[in-house]
Design an enzyme around this catalytic site. Structure first.
Site, PDB file in Angstrom:
ATOM      1  N   GLU A   1       0.875  -1.180   0.000  1.00  0.00           N
ATOM      2  CA  GLU A   1       0.000   0.000   0.000  1.00  0.00           C
ATOM      3  C   GLU A   1       0.906   1.221   0.000  1.00  0.00           C
ATOM      4  O   GLU A   1       1.734   1.377   0.902  1.00  0.00           O
ATOM      5  CB  GLU A   1      -0.910  -0.010   1.236  1.00  0.00           C
ATOM      6  CG  GLU A   1      -1.722   1.256   1.468  1.00  0.00           C
ATOM      7  CD  GLU A   1      -2.639   1.609   0.304  1.00  0.00           C
ATOM      8  OE1 GLU A   1      -3.524   0.824   0.000  1.00  0.00           O
ATOM      9  OE2 GLU A   1      -2.451   2.688  -0.305  1.00  0.00           O
TER      10      GLU A   1
ATOM     11  N   GLU B   1     -15.606  -5.025  -1.465  1.00  0.00           N
ATOM     12  CA  GLU B   1     -15.218  -4.532  -0.145  1.00  0.00           C
ATOM     13  C   GLU B   1     -16.158  -3.438   0.374  1.00  0.00           C
ATOM     14  O   GLU B   1     -16.276  -3.257   1.584  1.00  0.00           O
ATOM     15  CB  GLU B   1     -13.776  -4.020  -0.167  1.00  0.00           C
ATOM     16  CG  GLU B   1     -13.556  -2.784  -1.026  1.00  0.00           C
ATOM     17  CD  GLU B   1     -12.073  -2.418  -1.162  1.00  0.00           C
ATOM     18  OE1 GLU B   1     -11.251  -3.327  -1.270  1.00  0.00           O
ATOM     19  OE2 GLU B   1     -11.764  -1.212  -1.164  1.00  0.00           O
TER      20      GLU B   1
END
Ligand code: NOJ
Ligand code: CA
Length: 712
Positions: free
Chosen positions: A415, A508
């Site tokens: 990330e 998600e």
């Protein structure tokens, strides 16, 4: 009588698109025709028709240069060329194993009538299912480095079409779709409502993202997008709600310029896919065909796979990415104190590896394993993450040995929190780390505002960044799955190690927000997935009751989650739920174990954007077929003729369907599984619940056929 009249009218429009005093050129392939013209003031224009019906009315073309004489007016046509290409090529992985690339190419050579008399070409490719065109800047004495200040490309549509759209956001695609007429587009409505998206920048109230899916009142399906977006900025479309003309909006850089170019050079392709059958939009290979062939000489490391992950548990708040609850939570020596909720512990990762090994799932994604998660979110910070430093409770060496011994691959997670500069500095060490510990794939992420500050996720700087990451990953023989990047434009043909992207509103959102409507997955293949595979993360079995917020739930049935493995193509496909939720439904999990991620053939059996999709695919190198059928909030009967099966064989079809009393909101986890003997004459009739679906696996019958009934 009426029909004849319409036919004559459209015919006359088709042959007289441009007035006599213009210089024209055309190209045609089967039902698709492209007309080019340049008017008395030197404006280049084009029009597209399908089956003699206008699709794009005469529309402007051109490129404007910053503080310089541009290529949008005062141009003369100095020559044309046509070529015909018809070839076959094999993708490294995909929905089919052989792709036909068949087009008529028309190149128009243009020259500025004013000094300095520079040259620009427009190259049109007319396919059986639409048109692609791009601007090319040949090598020439008067043009080297230049800055594009605007692109004037327009798509003048014939009416107020039904449109499936998300806002033209410079930084995010993670929106629910709105279905409206073109005249009803108002990007500010979903933009203001979507408070669950990390970075939203929507300057133009009437701009929409591509791929833009439309349907005309006459039943024509039109999809507008771009192909081969490299070294340019991405395109959005400004909608003129009165004239139904779409104009290209280019995403600007930090100082407002659009693209920095060098001659010789070219823009991405602008694509118009058109058909009178929605299914043909989904099976179009035009966008892939417009990308360059693979640049990866040895793709042997590129292997489609399924994976589970230390992931959904963070999404639903059961565990955390971070090790401590905050940077302030330190012991007397100044070291971070574990909060006790950290997900990526050695023991927990082993648990997922065990599950994967036991069930034949190839990979385990592990997020939150490296330092930095205590302060990753917000504040536009530069050096938050270290991509080689595990948290103290994550033993990378032990885990890589453990996974290797069990034949499971761990998928890396990087990330970047939007700090692309920092990622570029660390990339080599990050990929060396993956090589050292045997990670074959990386999931990258770009949550947050981009650094270099002022750049956008969809601007030229980041477009080049994503490609650099794909190239760098290829250098280390690593497969890539990018989250929060620009939406794909078929680059997986050129970089087949760039296997999937998120670039859309994934499953998600059902974990942490109001979620995705039941129609969402019937729209995505017509929009986001037109450019390439999506890491949608299907396979949630515990549909309700996973969140502290009781109203949160997945907006599908369990059977529909299975069907998504077929209707939403990705060569990297996650089984996203917690292992205990799979353990509770091992009979249904069997479909996820069996379903393929790489295909010889694909048939779109029936489809209507926003309503339903039924897709059948043949697993690569086998005689096994898998079918996914999904519906929106309405129940429906899916009719599936199995005429694609080998006529000489018998098969066993196992049908994972919604139970009779299933329904996405009140009873989503009720399903039924039945097996039947079928053949090419069988026609399946399957009831899909509201928000439901069905998944079917079909295998040639062997000795196991005993005791199994024929389908009727
Ligand atoms: C957003 C991604 O879409 C998600 O999959 C990931 O877990 C988080 N960012 C953290 O990187
Ligand atoms: Ca995301």
């Amino acid at each position: 009588m009426k029909k004849v009249y319409i036919y004559l009218l459209s015919f006359s429009i088709s042959v007289n698109v441009f007035a006599q005093d213009k210089k024209t050129a055309t190209a045609e392939l089967n039902k698709v025709k492209l007309d080019f013209a340049i008017d008395a003031d030197g404006h280049p224009q084009y029009a597209v028709s399908y089956n003699r019906q206008p699709v794009i009315k005469p529309s402007r073309l051109g490129i404007k240069l910053l503080n310089d004489v541009g290529f949008d007016a005062h141009l003369q046509l100095i020559g044309t060329e046509t070529t015909n290409v018809d070839e076959l090529w094999k993708p490294v992985w995909g929905e089919v194993s052989v792709i036909r690339n068949h087009y008529q190419q028309l190149t128009v050579h243009l020259k500025q009538t004013d000094a300095p008399g520079r040259l620009m070409d427009i190259v049109f490719r007319v396919f059986e299912d639409g048109v692609g065109f791009r601007y090319e800047f040949p090598q020439q004495g008067n043009l080297r480095y230049f800055i594009v200040s605007d692109e004037v490309t327009q798509f003048s549509l014939t009416g107020d079409h039904k449109t499936f759209w998300i806002p033209g956001d410079y930084d995010s695609n993670e929106y629910k779709y709105t279905t409206s007429k073109l005249s009803g587009v108002d990007a500010f409505v979903p933009y203001k409502a979507a408070t669950d998206i990390a970075v939203r920048v929507v300057p133009d109230q009437y701009a929409v993202q591509t791929p833009l899916m439309m349907k005309t009142a006459e039943g024509l399906y039109i999809n507008i997008h771009e192909a081969a977006l490299v070294n340019y900025t991405s395109m959005q479309l400004h909608v003129d709600r009165a004239t139904y003309t779409l104009s290209v909006n280019l995403v600007p850089d930090a100082v407002g310029n659009k693209a920095y170019m060098v001659a010789p050079g070219k823009t991405p392709w602008r694509t118009i896919i058109v058909s009178d059958k929605a299914a043909e939009i989904l099976s179009s290979k035009m966008i892939l065909n417009l990308n360059d062939p693979s640049k990866i000489a040895d793709p042997s490391y590129i292997k489609p796979m399924k994976f589970v992950g230390v992931w959904w548990e963070m999404q639903i708040g059961k565990s955390t990415w971070s090790y401590a609850s905050s940077m302030a939570d330190v012991d007397a020596a100044g070291n971070l104190k574990p909060s006790g909720k950290h997900g990526a512990t050695t023991a927990n990762v082993k648990h997922y590896i065990d599950f994967a090994a036991k069930n034949g799932i190839g990979g385990v994604l592990v997020e939150g394993w490296n330092e930095g998660w205590e302060e990753w979110f917000g504040n536009w910070k530069e050096n938050v993450f270290d991509f080689t430093k595990p948290y103290p409770d994550f033993d990378v060496k032990e885990l890589s040995q453990y996974a290797a011994a069990k034949g499971v691959k761990i998928i890396m997670h990087n990330e970047t929190s939007g700090s692309a500069t920092d990622y570029e500095r660390q990339m080599d060490t990050a990929f060396r780390f993956m090589n050292k510990y045997g990670y074959p794939a990386v999931k990258t992420g770009y949550v947050g505002k981009i650094i270099p500050r002022g750049e956008h996720h969809d601007g030229q700087w980041m477009i080049n960044h994503y490609v650099r990451v794909a190239q760098k990953a290829a250098g280390y023989r690593v497969m890539l799955d990018a989250h929060e990047p620009v939406r794909p434009t078929g680059q997986s043909r050129t970089y087949p190690n760039w296997m999937a992207s998120e670039a859309g509103r994934g499953n998600e959102y059902n974990a942490f927000s109001t979620g995705n409507e039941p129609e969402h997955e019937t729209i995505m293949p017509f929009t986001r997935l037109m450019g390439g595979p999506m890491d949608y993360t299907p396979g949630i079995f515990k549909i309700k009751g996973y969140s502290d917020v009781p109203s949160r739930q997945v907006h599908t049935t369990l059977a529909k989650q299975l069907a998504l493995y077929v209707t939403m193509y990705s060569p990297l496909q996650m089984a996203a739920d917690l292992t205990e939720n799979y353990d509770a439904h091992m009979d249904a999990f069997q479909f996820i174990k069996d379903v393929a991620v790489d295909w010889d053939d694909t048939k779109i059996i029936e489809a209507e954007p926003g309503d339903y999709i039924t897709t059948a695919r043949k697993a690569k190198g086998t005689d096994n077929w898998f079918i996914g059928a999904i519906t929106n909030q309405n129940s429906r009967k899916a009719t599936i003729p199995l005429d694609f099966l080998d006529k000489s064989k018998k098969y066993i079809a196992t049908i994972y369907a919604d139970a009779g009393n299933a329904e996405w909101k009140t009873n989503p986890e009720a399903y039924q599984i039945n097996s039947y003997v079928v053949n090419a004459d069988t026609k399946l009739n399957i009831q899909l619940a509201k928000g439901g679906g069905a998944a079917i696996s079909i295998k040639p019958a062997g000795a196991d056929v005993k005791g199994i009934k024929g389908y009727r």
